[in-house]
Design an enzyme around this catalytic site. Sequence first.
Site, PDB file in Angstrom:
ATOM      1  N   HIS A 122     -60.587  25.990  51.297  1.00  0.00           N
ATOM      2  CA  HIS A 122     -61.117  27.331  51.484  1.00  0.00           C
ATOM      3  C   HIS A 122     -60.033  28.373  51.190  1.00  0.00           C
ATOM      4  O   HIS A 122     -58.914  28.255  51.669  1.00  0.00           O
ATOM      5  CB  HIS A 122     -61.597  27.521  52.929  1.00  0.00           C
ATOM      6  CG  HIS A 122     -62.508  26.444  53.406  1.00  0.00           C
ATOM      7  ND1 HIS A 122     -62.457  25.936  54.689  1.00  0.00           N
ATOM      8  CD2 HIS A 122     -63.491  25.761  52.771  1.00  0.00           C
ATOM      9  CE1 HIS A 122     -63.371  24.995  54.832  1.00  0.00           C
ATOM     10  NE2 HIS A 122     -64.014  24.861  53.691  1.00  0.00           N
TER      11      HIS A 122
ATOM     12  N   TYR B 264     -53.446  28.599  63.266  1.00  0.00           N
ATOM     13  CA  TYR B 264     -53.118  29.538  62.191  1.00  0.00           C
ATOM     14  C   TYR B 264     -53.321  30.976  62.646  1.00  0.00           C
ATOM     15  O   TYR B 264     -54.290  31.320  63.314  1.00  0.00           O
ATOM     16  CB  TYR B 264     -53.905  29.248  60.915  1.00  0.00           C
ATOM     17  CG  TYR B 264     -55.387  29.051  61.054  1.00  0.00           C
ATOM     18  CD1 TYR B 264     -56.282  30.056  60.698  1.00  0.00           C
ATOM     19  CD2 TYR B 264     -55.910  27.839  61.512  1.00  0.00           C
ATOM     20  CE1 TYR B 264     -57.651  29.872  60.797  1.00  0.00           C
ATOM     21  CE2 TYR B 264     -57.284  27.639  61.618  1.00  0.00           C
ATOM     22  CZ  TYR B 264     -58.143  28.662  61.258  1.00  0.00           C
ATOM     23  OH  TYR B 264     -59.505  28.480  61.371  1.00  0.00           O
TER      24      TYR B 264
END
Length: 471
Positions: free
Chosen positions: A72, A135
């Site tokens: 992605h 993240y």
Amino acid sequence: MSDIEFAKPLQRIETPIPGLVVIELPVHGDSRGWFKENWQREKMTALGLDDFGPVQNNISFNDAVGTTRGIHAEPWDKFISVATGRIFGAWVDLREGPTFGTVFTTEIDPSRAIFVPRGVGNSYQTLTPDTAYAYLVNDHWSPDAEYANLNLADETVAIKWPIPLSEVEISDKDKAHPRLADVSSIPPRKTLVLGAGGQLGLALRARLGDAAHIDYATRADLDVTAPDIAQTRRWREYGTIINAAAYTAVDAAETAAGRTAAWQANAVAVTALARIAHENGITLVHVSSDYVFDGTAAGAYAEDAAFAPLGVYGQSKAAGDLAARTASRHYIVRTSWVIGEGRNFVRTMASLAERGIDPSVVSDQIGRLSFTDDIADAIVHLLETHAAYGTYNVTSAGTEHSWADIAREVFRLTGNDPARVNDVTTATYFANATTPVSPRPLNSVLELTKITATGFTPRDGGDALAAYLGG
């Protein structure tokens, strides 16, 4: 704990994908466990990482070995690390450009992180059970943002997964992602040029072209002093704002209406732009003026010379410079005596020469012309070379001249007698003015050492003038 490499020094490792950087993290452990600084702004930026401004922290927990996710690519930056466990990571550049399709793979455990720039496809496969994949991102998800996805099994990039994809669990959505040949690449972050209808705006359009990621706007298109300016655009999609807009009617600025207009355009608007740029990680390019100085210096003005504006226009421009400095990523491009398309001093002198009119031109103001083509080139140079943020003087190079000297050269270059130009002092020229007149700096010469040190060589003023009139 035994799989973690302890006591590594903090360091960055470049990859074949531009902007994708591996970070080795120091991990400190003992019998109780371990500790690390996962993201430390001061230390990371000292390594050369962008202060990318994270706004959200996400964690993906995976209980089984072989969990595989991706590929992605989103229109924002990520700083990826592992809190516990170990992963095999694969990244594919899905941005427009020559590195589209470039692949990088590595393993990540708690002692290693990676910075993933916008548009680079991200994927991973867990190598241990109970893996926590974390993240930081610098934008919030939006259904209107531009995304790109790539099939995990794409034959072109040919990622060598440690565990064959046929043996792992993959979501139906990830299985349906396109092959590389069918991927819609992520375009560059947009550039917004303000003041698109002015002399510099026209030069910037000629220099930057009409690519899809370049937006041009006049004040009629975008009022940056509007209270809702922060909501008028998805600002995270922009990487650069070039503010070529300004109120430049120097004498009219001395009137009541002009004073308000000058401060709105040259100071209030820049304050709004600087705030937007700072909050969204945008580089702000702001165009300044020699009028921020009083013109009494004995030599050329360096970028850090003290402000001492004489009139309203100069005061509003000085305020705008101070506002622009509050954007963490900014270039202030200071110019003097700007010449471009449309009405300007050079065109006026050429017209007078051809019509047989012998002008009186001030001879006690000294400076250099700044041609808009050169200013546009300098701005692009600063952006493309990632020069240090700050203020840069940009004018023509060579000998400084008075306005009268330049007028004589215009006459000569157009085949007319330079002796037809008559010298006059500034005080005499404006002695009989019936409307407000702004005081002018008598010395407008700007030092060019700093811009030259970046690798940009300003054109000689005489050559530039000849080329301008020859065109």
